[in-house]
Design a protein around this motif. Structure first.
Motif, PDB file in Angstrom:
ATOM      1  N   SER A   1      29.776 -33.694 -25.702  1.00  0.00           N
ATOM      2  CA  SER A   1      29.691 -35.276 -25.762  1.00  0.00           C
ATOM      3  C   SER A   1      28.594 -35.786 -25.247  1.00  0.00           C
ATOM      4  O   SER A   1      28.492 -35.366 -23.817  1.00  0.00           O
ATOM      5  N   GLU A   2      27.372 -36.096 -25.469  1.00  0.00           N
ATOM      6  CA  GLU A   2      26.496 -37.465 -24.732  1.00  0.00           C
ATOM      7  C   GLU A   2      26.749 -38.079 -24.304  1.00  0.00           C
ATOM      8  O   GLU A   2      27.379 -39.385 -25.096  1.00  0.00           O
ATOM      9  N   CYS A   3      27.068 -38.476 -22.803  1.00  0.00           N
ATOM     10  CA  CYS A   3      27.355 -39.887 -22.003  1.00  0.00           C
ATOM     11  C   CYS A   3      26.146 -40.764 -21.958  1.00  0.00           C
ATOM     12  O   CYS A   3      25.410 -40.641 -21.680  1.00  0.00           O
ATOM     13  N   GLU A   4      26.567 -41.929 -22.841  1.00  0.00           N
ATOM     14  CA  GLU A   4      25.599 -43.402 -22.320  1.00  0.00           C
ATOM     15  C   GLU A   4      25.600 -43.624 -20.719  1.00  0.00           C
ATOM     16  O   GLU A   4      24.551 -44.112 -20.385  1.00  0.00           O
ATOM     17  N   GLN A   5      26.310 -44.027 -20.425  1.00  0.00           N
ATOM     18  CA  GLN A   5      27.166 -44.131 -18.664  1.00  0.00           C
ATOM     19  C   GLN A   5      27.821 -42.964 -18.228  1.00  0.00           C
ATOM     20  O   GLN A   5      29.671 -43.176 -18.952  1.00  0.00           O
ATOM     21  N   ALA A   6      27.887 -43.506 -17.109  1.00  0.00           N
ATOM     22  CA  ALA A   6      28.493 -42.913 -15.980  1.00  0.00           C
ATOM     23  C   ALA A   6      29.440 -43.119 -14.058  1.00  0.00           C
ATOM     24  O   ALA A   6      28.646 -44.305 -14.338  1.00  0.00           O
ATOM     25  N   GLN A   7      30.364 -43.402 -15.227  1.00  0.00           N
ATOM     26  CA  GLN A   7      31.562 -44.565 -13.991  1.00  0.00           C
ATOM     27  C   GLN A   7      32.114 -42.838 -13.378  1.00  0.00           C
ATOM     28  O   GLN A   7      32.795 -42.775 -13.007  1.00  0.00           O
ATOM     29  N   PHE A   8      32.527 -43.521 -11.714  1.00  0.00           N
ATOM     30  CA  PHE A   8      32.945 -42.968 -10.513  1.00  0.00           C
ATOM     31  C   PHE A   8      33.518 -43.427  -9.848  1.00  0.00           C
ATOM     32  O   PHE A   8      33.253 -45.176  -9.636  1.00  0.00           O
ATOM     33  N   TRP A   9      35.075 -43.267  -9.596  1.00  0.00           N
ATOM     34  CA  TRP A   9      35.904 -44.222  -9.136  1.00  0.00           C
ATOM     35  C   TRP A   9      36.288 -43.093  -7.831  1.00  0.00           C
ATOM     36  O   TRP A   9      36.282 -41.805  -7.793  1.00  0.00           O
ATOM     37  N   ASP A  10      37.278 -43.475  -7.038  1.00  0.00           N
ATOM     38  CA  ASP A  10      37.995 -42.102  -5.846  1.00  0.00           C
ATOM     39  C   ASP A  10      39.412 -41.987  -6.124  1.00  0.00           C
ATOM     40  O   ASP A  10      39.618 -43.119  -7.339  1.00  0.00           O
TER      41      ASP A  10
ATOM     42  N   ASN B   1      38.953 -47.419  -7.060  1.00  0.00           N
ATOM     43  CA  ASN B   1      38.471 -48.604  -7.143  1.00  0.00           C
ATOM     44  C   ASN B   1      36.824 -47.770  -7.575  1.00  0.00           C
ATOM     45  O   ASN B   1      36.457 -46.638  -6.949  1.00  0.00           O
ATOM     46  N   PRO B   2      35.958 -48.445  -8.315  1.00  0.00           N
ATOM     47  CA  PRO B   2      34.950 -48.067  -8.201  1.00  0.00           C
ATOM     48  C   PRO B   2      33.598 -47.589  -7.249  1.00  0.00           C
ATOM     49  O   PRO B   2      33.808 -48.154  -6.224  1.00  0.00           O
ATOM     50  N   LEU B   3      32.835 -45.908  -7.221  1.00  0.00           N
ATOM     51  CA  LEU B   3      32.461 -45.598  -6.039  1.00  0.00           C
ATOM     52  C   LEU B   3      30.908 -46.600  -6.189  1.00  0.00           C
ATOM     53  O   LEU B   3      30.663 -46.376  -5.114  1.00  0.00           O
ATOM     54  N   ARG B   4      30.069 -46.953  -7.008  1.00  0.00           N
ATOM     55  CA  ARG B   4      29.754 -47.206  -7.391  1.00  0.00           C
ATOM     56  C   ARG B   4      29.059 -48.164  -8.827  1.00  0.00           C
ATOM     57  O   ARG B   4      30.418 -47.585  -9.687  1.00  0.00           O
ATOM     58  N   PRO B   5      28.434 -48.345  -8.585  1.00  0.00           N
ATOM     59  CA  PRO B   5      28.175 -49.536 -10.191  1.00  0.00           C
ATOM     60  C   PRO B   5      27.523 -47.880 -11.088  1.00  0.00           C
ATOM     61  O   PRO B   5      27.734 -46.994 -10.429  1.00  0.00           O
TER      62      PRO B   5
END
Ligand SMILES: Cc1cc2nc3c(=O)[nH]c(=O)nc-3n(C[C@H](O)[C@H](O)[C@H](O)COP(=O)(O)OP(=O)(O)OC[C@H]3O[C@@H](n4cnc5c(N)ncnc54)[C@H](O)[C@@H]3O)c2cc1C
Length: 113
Positions: free
Chosen positions: A67-76, A80-84
């Protein structure tokens, strides 16, 4: 002068090293203890830097069924989002670890002199 190289372990690291060394003209043998009957691991991200290398090695991307990702988001662990979010300007893919290992393994064996 071509070297004789033995790589112990046909994981992503060992197979990648084998392909790179063989492409550089060395005589490489890969030894693996597992028969890979059981798939281990979840989805694996192939970030753009790795995609670039796999392209150069003529990896069959269709076989990866990625699958192709358009954006990647990381949470702890508390969600809580770790970064934009990282917006992927280049191809960032996500596929099964086993699919990636199998495809790289085919590359490693098919390009033998
Ligand atoms: C759940 C999970 C998710 C991950 N997600 C990502 C991701 O999204 N993106 C990413 O880039 N990375 C990801 N990783 C990390 C990535 O999978 C590892 O960094 C990579 O697989 C390590 O490859 P390796 O070849 O160094 O080791 P391994 O894959 O552990 O390979 C080592 C191999 O050596 C063999 N071996 C060991 N000892 C011997 C021996 N004495 N004789 C013969 N063979 C031997 C083993 O059987 C094994 O096949 C993830 C890892 C996990 C667990």
């Amino acid at each position: 002068m071509p070297l004789k190289v033995v790589i112990v372990g046909a994981g992503l690291g060992g197979l990648g090293a084998a392909i790179a060394l063989r492409r550089a003209g060395h005589d490489v043998q890969v030894i693996e203890q597992s028969s890979f009957y059981n798939e281990v691991g979840a989805a694996i991200h192939i970030a753009p830097n790795a995609t670039r290398i796999l392209r150069e090695w003529e990896c069959d991307f269709e076989a990866l069924q990625a699958s192709e990702c358009e954006q990647a988001q990381f949470w702890d662990s508390s969600c809580n989002p770790l970064r934009p979010p990282i917006v992927c300007a280049l191809i960032w893919q996500c596929c099964g670890n086993f699919m990636l290992t199998s495809s790289i393994s085919r590359l490693e064996t098919s390009k033998r002199p």
